[in-house]
Every structure is written in structure tokens, then in C-alpha cells.
Design an enzyme around this catalytic site. Structure first.
Site, PDB file in Angstrom:
ATOM      1  CG  ASP A  59      27.545  58.374  46.998  1.00  0.00           C
ATOM      2  OD1 ASP A  59      28.220  59.781  46.228  1.00  0.00           O
ATOM      3  OD2 ASP A  59      26.811  58.386  47.522  1.00  0.00           O
ATOM      4  CG  ASP A  78      23.174  61.818  42.504  1.00  0.00           C
ATOM      5  OD1 ASP A  78      23.623  60.316  42.224  1.00  0.00           O
ATOM      6  OD2 ASP A  78      22.797  61.663  43.454  1.00  0.00           O
ATOM      7  CD  GLU A 124      30.423  65.341  47.096  1.00  0.00           C
ATOM      8  OE1 GLU A 124      29.599  64.801  47.884  1.00  0.00           O
ATOM      9  OE2 GLU A 124      30.074  64.025  46.033  1.00  0.00           O
TER      10      GLU A 124
HETATM   11  C1  GLC Z   1      24.442  59.550  45.967  1.00  0.00           C
HETATM   12  C2  GLC Z   1      25.102  58.448  44.873  1.00  0.00           C
HETATM   13  C3  GLC Z   1      24.482  57.606  44.419  1.00  0.00           C
HETATM   14  C4  GLC Z   1      24.151  56.683  45.504  1.00  0.00           C
HETATM   15  C5  GLC Z   1      23.263  57.393  46.068  1.00  0.00           C
HETATM   16  C6  GLC Z   1      22.278  56.367  47.639  1.00  0.00           C
HETATM   17  O1  GLC Z   1      23.243  59.908  45.553  1.00  0.00           O
HETATM   18  O2  GLC Z   1      26.019  59.953  43.875  1.00  0.00           O
HETATM   19  O3  GLC Z   1      25.245  56.938  43.643  1.00  0.00           O
HETATM   20  O4  GLC Z   1      22.546  55.331  44.466  1.00  0.00           O
HETATM   21  O5  GLC Z   1      23.949  58.682  47.182  1.00  0.00           O
HETATM   22  O6  GLC Z   1      23.329  55.986  48.368  1.00  0.00           O
END
Ligand code: GLC
Length: 809
Positions: free
Chosen positions: A394, A485, A397
Site C-alpha cells: 500500500d 480508498d 505511489e
Molecule cells: C490506505 C489504504 C487502505 C488502508 C489504509 C491503512 O488508506 O488504501 O486500504 O486500510 O491505508 O493502512
């Protein structure tokens, strides 16, 4: 603009440098032209003496080699031709004004003209937009399905919620589809490592402009003629989708976060007790100790190994999140070692640099260096030792900000990231540094590469599972992708369809959106509808944030729980078909999720449909995405169709309105479909009561292939799989005939029960198996008819069978 005297380059000369590449002197600029073995045509151009960096070298891809061509001088330039497996390719390069025209089988595919460079070394080129042409692809891009009339800037970025522009994961690829033109489909790949733009007939009605912001231009024209041909060539070039382990096709249950061992155990127990099909549980950032990646919280996860082993006994796999940001903490070995080994991105003056993410100040690894990728991979060892099955990347980017405000669990970013002075290693010549921005769009993908390389080395012969938020062209060869998200809103349920279709058309076969929505609180009705659609996403994961309502299926009352169970049971039922689609994707790049036009390129009405999906060749999905709706209007393309739930028959092309009570997903079988299915299971490790149920929809001839392998290893690549071909003859002398071919391949399969379920079938006069009439009854072999369905049971020993039903239904 006359910057550097190359505002309007012309062809001054050429020479064959490498037998298959033509070096172009563009007068103050350089170019290189080549034709790939697959018939794609690539033009690279850079100002001065530099050509753009080769994305394949930066990312470790293996595109088809360039091939030699016949070169002839023409009155105004040169002409290259090539006769190959891809047909005749002709490339006309005009000198002044510089223009490139690509033709296949005598038909123009694309013309590139107006090549121009700007002050910073960015470049642009124009391509004629054909009449009625629509534009798809570009990775994860919200908004309308067809991007004609829009200008897209592709820069991987965490825009937060909501976002109206391409964000986390961008793919600089455009599929042009103009059904009334020949060839109807073509692709344009703009292989940039940093931000780039596509003007899709926005500024000029009949022009597409492709532009980079830095480092010249690298454009590949990918011929069709059909969308699937473009996808085949694109994925051969940038990477075919990796075949996932079968368990990864099951349902994934996630939440930010399941924050303690006790909570995980409770969720797992409840999932099994309630028989909600689920294969995977995700651990979000709270499993860590102070958000330090690769750690476990000692109090809340005292025994990860024990926990994961217990979950494994119940048929669960565990996926753990790994963010790139490494907490700046001198007391912590991972950071300290990383700093000592100089693995982190720095400022242009050589100073250490960090940004704000979940753990506070965090340093970002510079994945462009092979030794940093190896180091990063190694850090996963504690996770693998604990038994983690897959990794979720995650925030890559990369996300983060330069200032934030924190109160308890709340983190408010208050100033966006400032990366203007951040440098990374040049991915091709790592001893040099480049501005981060130049290589921004490959950051997440390089992380995935590091992770996958390590997983594959540590668990040789096993298929790795990786999930990522960021990436670029080719990410499908490394990871599954989710769309980040989203919110628990009806419009975002609806929007997930075009987003996932465009991702699919970008080559990303294994993709999904968070079921139920990530932010906000889901209502029972929205959850029910989302689960119905999400259970058929290529990647099916339920996920939500800590602030909203919990999203396990039983949180919405008994009725919705039952709807969720049935939706996931349908997924498990279809698993043999779905698994075959992933094999197909791995072989040819054709994604499991397809827009209607992919299967019906000649149907004008199908072109614009953005709220229906073809799941492979034979299933049409028309989900309900409107609050309160109990009907659904939908478009049935040409041919005969059969409703999944009651076998009602329809003849397309036509628009229909069907009932869609809350517990029903409108789903249709294409006539001629032969679908390998099984009886539902709670997870892929559970043996189904009926391992082989072949669903047949009469009404047209058809063919299909049923692929099996060992579900987890890479031995399928060496031929250790089993393939059974099906042929359906709808009216063979008044009979319906199904030929089940001899099983081919090296995977041993024990004899087993097989049921052929012929839908829409009145009681037949005779049912004949391998020339012998069958008896009606429960015996094996034998047949039974009930409620318009004919069930034929037989023992499948792989030798092949012919089944005939008289008269044809
Ligand atoms: C980001 C991710 C989400 C995750 C959060 C905490 O917002 O897109 O899926 O739950 O981070 O790690």
C-alpha cells in the site's frame, strides 16, 4: 517555439545500427524506429543526442524482440515492411514534415505526426482520432468509461477521497476502439517512467496527443484488429498477468484493522461458523509495532506463527500489509541497517530525506537499485517465517505528506508531500541519480518487483500473491491491484464497473474494488448489492476503515448475511470457470472482466455499455447499482441468452427489463456456453461435494476448455496441467451433442463423478452416452430431469465422452 532548434524535427538521415533498429537523425534530435516480432511499431525520440530510457530495462520486462525489416527509400522518406506471423506490417516514415504511418494488411492503424520537444526535454506527438473512436485503458481512472473528449494526466498519486482523476495506478496505454473502422481496435503505449498526458480528442476533435513531461518520447503502435489482439500484444510487451494461486481467487476479508490476535481469531471463527466462503484474512497496519513494517505488535500479536498455523487449519491464508515508508528510528534495526546501507531516497544535496506517513517520519527505499530491492526483499523474512501467504503493498505511489496533525488514531495530512528535491537512482544506470519525478510512476512497481523476486526465491516453485495500489504498465505480471480508498456510496459501487473495466483493458486482469466501500458506513442494502457484484470482481476483497461500520457479512442482519453467503457461494461455484479465465489471461492477456464490446465488437449498442460486464466469454453480469431498485434494465447483445436463476430465455439484440429483488443478481448465460463449475465450498481447500458440474446452455454451438493444475505451484509452466476440451453441437441431426474431449496434459487426475447440467431442457426422448442409451434414475451413468434441467451423471476417467440428447432442447 524553437527550443534547441528542434521544435519541428525533420528526418535528416538514418542508418541501421542494430539489424532490427533504425537510428534516425532528426536534426538536433535523435530517434529510433523498430518493428517488433509481434507486429508492433515503436518510435523513440529524444532531444539532442539522448534517447528516452528503455522502460524494459528500468522495469525488467522482456518485450518481443525487434525484427529485421525490408527498407526502401520513397520519394519523401522511407518505407519499412515486414511479413511475419502478425501479417504484413508497413511503416511509412515521411521526412518533412516528419510523420509516421503504420499499416497492417494494407489498412492504416495509426499515423503519428507533429513530433515536438519542449524546454525540459518532454515531447509530444499527435495521432489522428478516428471517427467514432472511443478510448479506454489508462489504468485506474475514475469518471466515464470512454475517455474521449478528456485530457488525462497520468501521475501516480494519493489524492485521498474522493478523487476525480487518474490517481494511484496509471498505465500509459490507450486502447482505441472504432467498430466501424478497419481495423476496429488499436493500442498506443507511451512508455514513460514519469508523468505523462493523453489528450483524447479534447483540444481538437479529431486528434489524440500523447505527451511526456520529461525524457523524450517512446511510443508503440499496437495493431489489432480486435481488442483481444491488442491486449495480447500489449501484455506480451509489458508482461502477462501472473497466474494467481487458486486460493487468491477466493474471498478476502479485510479491515483497517483486525488489530489483535483475539480479534482475528474471532472473525475467522465466525466466518466458518456461518459458512461464509472466505479464503484469506488481511492484516492492515495495526498488526505492526508502532507501524514499523515487518514487525508484529508484541502485545496484540504475541504469537503470529501460532495464529497463522491455527488459521491455516481452518483453511485461511493470511496476507499482511507492507508500506514502503520505514519509520525513522535509530533504535530499530531495519531503519538503522537501511541507513547504514544507504538504501533510502535522498535529497539532491545528498542529505537524508523523509516524509510523514503512518509511523510519523519515514524514509523511502530507493527500489531502482538492485541491491536495495534485494535488501527490501530480505526484510520480509520474519513475515514469511510466521507463515504469511501474501503481501499487500500500500501507499506506494509513494503516498505521504510533509506535515500532519495527530490526535489519537486520527492523522490529518496538512501539507502535501514535497518531492521537488528528492532524488533516486537511475533505474538503468544506478550509479547515477535522477529526480524522483522522472521515475515517479514506476516507484510502486519497483517495490512489487523487489517483493515478488524475494517471495519467488524464498518459496521456489510456488506462485506468489501480491496486492498493490500503485503501478504502471505491466504491473499484472507482479501483483493484483485494488482501486484504493473508495466510499460506501451507491455512485462508487456503480463507478467500480468502468474503473475495473478500464484497468482490465490496461492489461490488469486481477483487479477489484473494496467491497462495501472503504470510507463511510455501508448500509445493508448497499452491502448486499456490493457483495453481489464484488463476488464477481476478478479480485474479491471486503475492506473498510476503522471509523465506519464493520463490514463482515453478518453485520447487516440475517437477510443480508444470506445474500452475501449466496453471492460468495456463486463465486465458489464458478471457480473452475474463473480459474480457467485466469489461465487464459496468463496465456493471452485477455482479462476475465470484459466490456460488452470485447465479446461483441460488431454490435454498435454494446460499445457504450458501462454498467454491465462479460465475465469471460459466456457470462453476462448486469448488477443492480441503484438504491431501492428491484428491476434492472440491460442490454443483451446479439444471440440467445438464458437467465442464470430460472433459465428464462431471451433473444438479443434487445433491451430488456428484468426483476431484480434484493437477493438476485441479474446474470445471463450465453447460448452455447459450456461452463465448468463445482458445488460451493467454504474455501478452496475444502473438497466440493461435486467437483465437476458442467453447465450447458443450449441454443447455439459452443466450445470451451477446462483447465486444471495443482492450484499453487508453477509446474503448470512446464506442462503439468490437465486440459479438457468441450464442443457443443446445438443441433446435430436434431440432437444436442456435447463432446467432452480426452483429457490432455501431464497432471494426473483421479477418476471422479461428473455431472452435465443441460438447462432449459424438456424431458428428452433419449439420452445417449458414448453410443449407449442411458437409463433415467439416480444411477451412474444415468440421467434425471427436473424443473426443465437435464442432469446426466457419469464417471469421468479422462478418456473422453460423447453425450447426445434427443430431441435437441
Ligand atoms: C490506505 C489504504 C487502505 C488502508 C489504509 C491503512 O488508506 O488504501 O486500504 O486500510 O491505508 O493502512
Amino acid at each position: 517555439m524553437e527550443a534547441g532548434g528542434v521544435a519541428r524535427p525533420v528526418l535528416r538521415g538514418w542508418r541501421t545500427t542494430h539489424p532490427a533498429e533504425l537510428a534516425l537523425d532528426l536534426g538536433g534530435a535523435r530517434g529510433a524506429l523498430s518493428v517488433g516480432e509481434d507486429g508492433s511499431v515503436r518510435l523513440r525520440a529524444g532531444r539532442g543526442n539522448s534517447l528516452p530510457p528503455l522502460a524494459e530495462q528500468a522495469l525488467g520486462r522482456r518485450p518481443p524482440p525487434a525484427v529485421a525489416t525490408d527498407l526502401q527509400e520513397s520519394s519523401d522518406g522511407i518505407v519499412l515492411t515486414r511479413d511475419g506471423r502478425a501479417g504484413t506490417i508497413r511503416v511509412e516514415l515521411r521526412s518533412d514534415p516528419l510523420a509516421l504511418r503504420v499499416l497492417t494488411r494494407g489498412k492504416p492503424v495509426a499515423s503519428l505526426e507533429g513530433l515536438a520537444f519542449d524546454e525540459r526535454g518532454g515531447a509530444s506527438v499527435r495521432c489522428h482520432a478516428r471517427l467514432g473512436e472511443r478510448f479506454f485503458g489508462f489504468g485506474e481512472s475514475p469518471g466515464s468509461f470512454d475517455k474521449r473528449g478528456q485530457e488525462l494526466r497520468l501521475r501516480n498519486h494519493d489524492l485521498g477521497i474522493p478523487r476525480g482523476a487518474p490517481a494511484y495506478l496509471t498505465v500509459p496505454f490507450c486502447l482505441g476502439f472504432a467498430p466501424r473502422q478497419l481495423p476496429p481496435a488499436r493500442g498506443l503505449l507511451l512508455d514513460a517512467l514519469g508523468p505523462c498526458r493523453f489528450d483524447l480528442a479534447a483540444t481538437h476533435r479529431d486528434e489524440v496527443t500523447l505527451a511526456t513531461e520529461l525524457d523524450g518520447l517512446d511510443v508503440t503502435v499496437i495493431p489489432g484488429p480486435a481488442p483481444r489482439d491488442v491486449l495480447r500484444r500489449l501484455t506480451a510487451r509489458v508482461g502477462r498477468p501472473a497466474l494467481p494461486p487458486r486460493w487468491a481467487l477466493g474471498h478476502h476479508q479485510s479491515r483497517w484493522s483486525y488489530a489483535s490476535e483475539a480479534e482475528v481469531r474471532a472473525v475467522a471463527a465466525e466466518i466458518r461458523r456461518r459458512r461464509i466462503p472466505t479464503d484469506v484474512i488481511h492484516l492492515d497496519i495495526d498488526h505492526m509495532d508502532g507501524f514499523r513494517v515487518f514487525t508484529w505488535h508484541p502485545g496484540r500479536f504475541p504469537d503470529p506463527k501460532g495464529l497463522i498455523a491455527d488459521l491455516a487449519r481452518q483453511g485461511f491464508r493470511v496476507v499482511a500489509i507492507v508500506d514502503p515508508g520505514v519509520k525513522v528510528d535509530e533504535e530499530w534495526s531495519v531503519y538503522r541497517e537501511g541507513r547504514e546501507r544507504d538504501v533510502f531516497c535522498r535529497r539532491d544535496d545528498g542529505e537524508a530525506w523523509s516524509l510523514r506517513v503512518w509511523p510519523g517520519e519515514a524514509a523511502l527505499p530507493d527500489y531502482n537499485r538492485p541491491e536495495v530491492r534485494r535488501w527490501w526483499g530480505e526484510q520480509h523474512r520474519p513475515l514469511l517465517d510466521a507463515g504469511v501467504a501474501g503481501i499487500w503493498n500500500d501507499m506506494n505511489e509513494p503516498a505521504g505528506w510533509s506535515r500532519d496533525l495527530r490526535i489519537g488514531r486520527w492523522v490529518w495530512p496538512i501539507r502535501d508531500q514535497d518531492l521537488s528535491r528528492v532524488v533516486q537512482s537511475d533505474p538503468i544506470r544506478p550509479e547515477r541519480t535522477v529526480e524522483h519525478e522522472r521515475v515517479r510512476n514506476i516507484y510502486g512497481q519497483q517495490e512489487c518487483r523487489a517483493t515478488r523476486d524475494f517471495l519467488e526465491a524464498e518459496r521456489p516453485g510456488e506462485r506468489a500473491f501480491l496486492l498493490t495500489r500503485a503501478g504502471t504498465a505491466g504491473v499484472q505480471s507482479l501483483a493484483a491491484v485494488w482501486t484504493g480508498d473508495n466510499r460506501s456510496r451507491w455512485e462508487e459501487l456503480r463507478a467500480s464497473i468502468p474503473i475495473l473495466l478500464n484497468l482490465s483493458l490496461s492489461g490488469v486482469a486481477f483487479c477489484g474494488a473494496d467491497i462495501g466501500g472503504f470510507a463511510g458506513s455501508c448500509t445493508p442494502e448497499l452491502y448486499a448489492r456490493w457483495m453481489q457484484l464484488g463476488a464477481l470482481y476478478p479480485f474479491a476483497r471486503t475492506h473498510s476503515w476503522w471509523l465506519g461500520r464493520r463490514q463482515e457479512p453478518w453485520r447487516f442482519g440475517r437477510d443480508v448475511e444470506q445474500i452475501a453467503r449466496e453471492a460468495l457461494e456463486l463465486r465458489m461455484r464458478l471457480l473452475p470457470y474463473l480459474y480457467g479465465l485466469f489461465h487464459e489471461a496468463a496465456e493471452s492477456g485477455a482479462p476475465p472482466w470484459r466490456p460488452l464490446f470485447f465479446e461483441f465488437p460488431e454490435d454498435p449498442e454494446s460499445e457504450a455499455v458501462d454498467d454491465q460486464i462479460m465475465l469471460g466469454r459466456d457470462l453476462l453480469v448486469a448488477p443492480v447499482v441503484e438504491r431501492g431498485a428491484r428491476h434492472r434494465e440491460l442490454w443483451l447483445p446479439p444471440g440467445r441468452w438464458m437467465a442464470w436463476h430460472d433459465d428464462a430465455q431471451y433473444v438479443g439484440p434487445r433491451r430488456v427489463r428484468v426483476d431484480a429483488p434484493l437477493d438476485r443478481l441479474p446474470l445471463f448465460l450465453r447460448a452455447g456456453a459450456v461452463l465448468p463449475t463445482q458445488s460451493p465450498v467454504c474455501h478452496v481447500g475444502e473438497a466440493p461435494d461435486e467437483p465437476c458440474v458442467v453447465e450447458v446452455a443450449p441454443g447455439a454451438d459452443g466450445s470451451a476448455s477446462f483447465v486444471e493444475d495443482d492450484d499453487v505451484s508453477t509446474a503448470h509452466r512446464e506442462g503439468r496441467l490437465a486440459r479438457t476440451a468441450f464442443r457443443l453441437w446445438d443441433r446435430a441431426g436434431g440432437r444436442l451433442r456435447l463432446e467432452i474431449g480426452r483429457r490432455e496434459g501431464e497432471l494426473p487426475v483421479p477418476d471422479r463423478a461428473l455431472r452435465v447440467a443441460v438447462r432449459g431442457c424438456p424431458p428428452p426422448r433419449r439420452v445417449v452416452l458414448n453410443g449407449q442409451p442411458l437409463r433415467e434414475g439416480r444411477g451412474v451413468p444415468g440421467y434425471a430431469v427436473a424443473q426443465g434441467r437435464l442432469d446426466v451423471r457419469l464417471l469421468d476417467n479422462g478418456a473422453g465422452h460423447t453425450l447426445e440428447v434427443e430431441p435437441a432442447p
